[in-house]
Design a protein around this motif. Structure first.
Motif, PDB file in Angstrom:
ATOM      1  N   GLU A  12       0.831  -1.209   0.000  1.00 16.70           N
ATOM      2  CA  GLU A  12       0.000   0.000   0.000  1.00 16.70           C
ATOM      3  C   GLU A  12       0.866   1.261   0.000  1.00 16.70           C
ATOM      4  O   GLU A  12       0.614   2.206  -0.749  1.00 16.70           O
ATOM      5  CB  GLU A  12      -0.942  -0.018   1.202  1.00 16.70           C
ATOM      6  N   LEU A  13       1.904   1.254   0.844  1.00 19.58           N
ATOM      7  CA  LEU A  13       2.810   2.406   0.862  1.00 19.58           C
ATOM      8  C   LEU A  13       3.559   2.528  -0.455  1.00 19.58           C
ATOM      9  O   LEU A  13       3.782   3.630  -0.965  1.00 19.58           O
ATOM     10  CB  LEU A  13       3.797   2.274   2.022  1.00 19.58           C
ATOM     11  N   ASN A  65       1.245   4.024  -3.001  1.00 14.94           N
ATOM     12  CA  ASN A  65       1.052   5.451  -2.734  1.00 14.94           C
ATOM     13  C   ASN A  65       2.251   6.261  -3.198  1.00 14.94           C
ATOM     14  O   ASN A  65       2.107   7.383  -3.686  1.00 14.94           O
ATOM     15  CB  ASN A  65       0.810   5.684  -1.245  1.00 14.94           C
ATOM     16  N   LYS A  66       3.432   5.687  -3.039  1.00 15.81           N
ATOM     17  CA  LYS A  66       4.664   6.392  -3.408  1.00 15.81           C
ATOM     18  C   LYS A  66       4.884   6.391  -4.918  1.00 15.81           C
ATOM     19  O   LYS A  66       5.276   7.404  -5.506  1.00 15.81           O
ATOM     20  CB  LYS A  66       5.842   5.724  -2.722  1.00 15.81           C
ATOM     21  N   GLY A 124       2.594   5.162  -7.385  1.00 15.90           N
ATOM     22  CA  GLY A 124       1.421   5.206  -8.245  1.00 15.90           C
ATOM     23  C   GLY A 124       1.099   3.837  -8.826  1.00 15.90           C
ATOM     24  O   GLY A 124       1.881   2.891  -8.718  1.00 15.90           O
ATOM     25  N   LYS A 145      -5.255  -0.193  -9.000  1.00 13.96           N
ATOM     26  CA  LYS A 145      -6.219   0.398  -8.059  1.00 13.96           C
ATOM     27  C   LYS A 145      -7.619   0.364  -8.651  1.00 13.96           C
ATOM     28  O   LYS A 145      -7.811   0.586  -9.849  1.00 13.96           O
ATOM     29  CB  LYS A 145      -5.829   1.832  -7.734  1.00 13.96           C
ATOM     30  N   ASN A 158     -10.894   2.506  -4.703  1.00 15.44           N
ATOM     31  CA  ASN A 158      -9.557   2.824  -4.184  1.00 15.44           C
ATOM     32  C   ASN A 158      -8.838   1.630  -3.551  1.00 15.44           C
ATOM     33  O   ASN A 158      -7.705   1.774  -3.095  1.00 15.44           O
ATOM     34  CB  ASN A 158      -9.592   3.987  -3.190  1.00 15.44           C
TER      35      ASN A 158
END
Length: 418
Positions: free
Chosen positions: A21-22, A25-26, A28, A293, A364
């Motif tokens: 997940e991180l 987020n970092k 894309g 996503k 999401n």
């Protein structure tokens, strides 16, 4: 989700201590993620199988030609099976030994042949008599001897998808086994041609040993005919094609195939030949995933859809081959699942990644598309003017960017208006 250690059946994808997940987020999404540990594990299956044997493994780089992936295999001891001048450029860019490169492909162009000759590759796998004459002409002009191996089409059913079958007589690949001896005789008379081997590749995503042995049973009599005609060879290249587990396939271990082939050669007094294998998918296929996503959830009268940000331009295999890839949420939810088709944003009905999957997801959420290491990023495109994904490789708790995500200026910069 603190740890994401995913076991992918026939092989292990090690996400180690990376939080997906991180990472998403970092970096894309969509995002290709490969495991360095899984690559080493995958290679070791072959390394153990060829230990103390006269064998060379040439990674079939069309499966995944990212420079970092190639460098990993090269440092582990692999050679390379290439099918274009561009792939030769990639192999040489990471410092690969040219003497461990074999050049396959039915349509080698003049510049590619020149490049390969000047680079000093191990051999060309000849796919037609016309190609044989062209290579002889080019080699003569350069005064460089061309080492060649003739790719023989044994007319063996690999029992795989017709698009990835290459060993039947109706396929475009190789020279018919009926015409192979005459082709070798022609090659023996051509200038600047050095006959070094015989080659055969019958298809991809093979799940059984018998097709390999069936092909070998046809090649061995041909090799003996070559010997009778004073045409000596140094190696036998049985190609690649061993599959991976996408769903519930049971795949033989490489050692089973290699031991079976070597036993057949020994029984035929041909065990002096170097054995070359060209695995691609079985080395890298289950070492990578595609993170995507969920954009929207759509319910219609007949179907439910999970619309994600990955699409057929990122992962073409389902649209092209109707291929199956497991789909899993990064963070599973509790509650009842529904049946969904997982689809992308592209304006094509063929733009689907998975059909009829039981999922409990919301907008999401992150999804993992498994077994995405082979024939995924290499077949990607800019269809619908979509940028191609970034790629990272994870090693223990660290990750390394091995391909930056394209941006819109990247896909416009080669074009002009008039």
């Amino acid at each position: 989700m603190k740890n994401n250690h995913l076991k992918l059946k026939n092989n292990i994808f090690h996400v180690e201590n990376i939080n997906l997940e991180l990472l998403a987020n970092k970096m894309g999404t969509p995002l290709y993620v490969y495991s360095r540990a899984a690559i080493k594990d995958s290679w070791n299956r072959y390394a153990k199988a060829i230990l103390n044997k006269n064998c060379l493994i040439c990674y079939g780089m069309k499966a995944n030609s990212n420079l970092a992936i190639l460098k990993e295999f090269s440092e582990l001891g692999s050679g390379f099976d290439i099918v274009s001048g561009g792939e030769l450029e990639r192999a040489l860019a990471i410092g690969a030994n040219p003497q461990k490169i074999v050049f396959s492909g039915v349509g080698k162009q003049e510049w590619e042949i020149i490049y390969a000759l000047k680079s000093g590759i191990k051999c060309f796998n000849i796919e037609s008599e016309a190609e044989l004459h062209k290579i002889s002409d080019i080699a003569s002009n350069l005064h460089i001897t061309a080492p060649i191996s003739i790719r023989v089409n044994p007319d063996v059913d690999a029992k795989t998808h017709p698009y990835i079958s290459t060993g039947l007589k109706e396929n475009k690949f190789g020279i018919s086994i009926k015409n192979a001896l005459n082709c070798y005789k022609t090659a023996s008379k051509l200038p600047f041609i050095d006959i070094v081997g015989i080659d055969c590749h019958i298809g991809s995503q093979l799940t059984e040993i018998p097709p390999f042995i069936d092909a070998l049973d046809k090649l061995i009599p041909l090799i003996k005919e070559l010997i009778k005609n004073n045409i000596s060879i140094k190696h036998l290249d049985i190609g690649g094609g061993l599959g991976i587990t996408y769903k519930d396939e049971v795949i033989p271990d490489p050692k089973q195939i290699i031991d079976s082939v070597i036993l057949k050669l020994k029984e035929s007094n041909l065990d002096h030949l170097e054995l070359i294998l060209e695995p691609g998918r079985s080395l890298i296929g289950n070492c990578g995933i595609l993170l995507t996503k969920v954009i929207y959830i759509k319910h219609s009268e007949d179907r439910n859809f999970v619309i994600v940000d990955a699409a057929m331009n990122d992962l073409l295999r389902p649209a092209l081959y109707q291929s199956y890839h497991e789909v899993k949420p990064v963070a599973p939810r509790t509650g009842n699942a529904k049946e969904y088709d997982v689809v992308g944003p592209i304006c094509e009905s063929a733009d689907w990644l998975a059909k009829n999957r039981l999922l409990n997801v919301q907008e999401n959420d992150l999804l993992i598309i498994e077994s995405a290491g082979a024939y995924c990023t290499t077949m990607s495109s800019n269809y619908n003017s979509r940028v191609r994904p970034a790629e990272v490789i994870v090693d223990d708790c660290k990750y390394y960017i091995i391909k930056n995500r394209e941006n819109l200026s990247d896909i416009l910069k080669l074009e002009t208006t008039i």
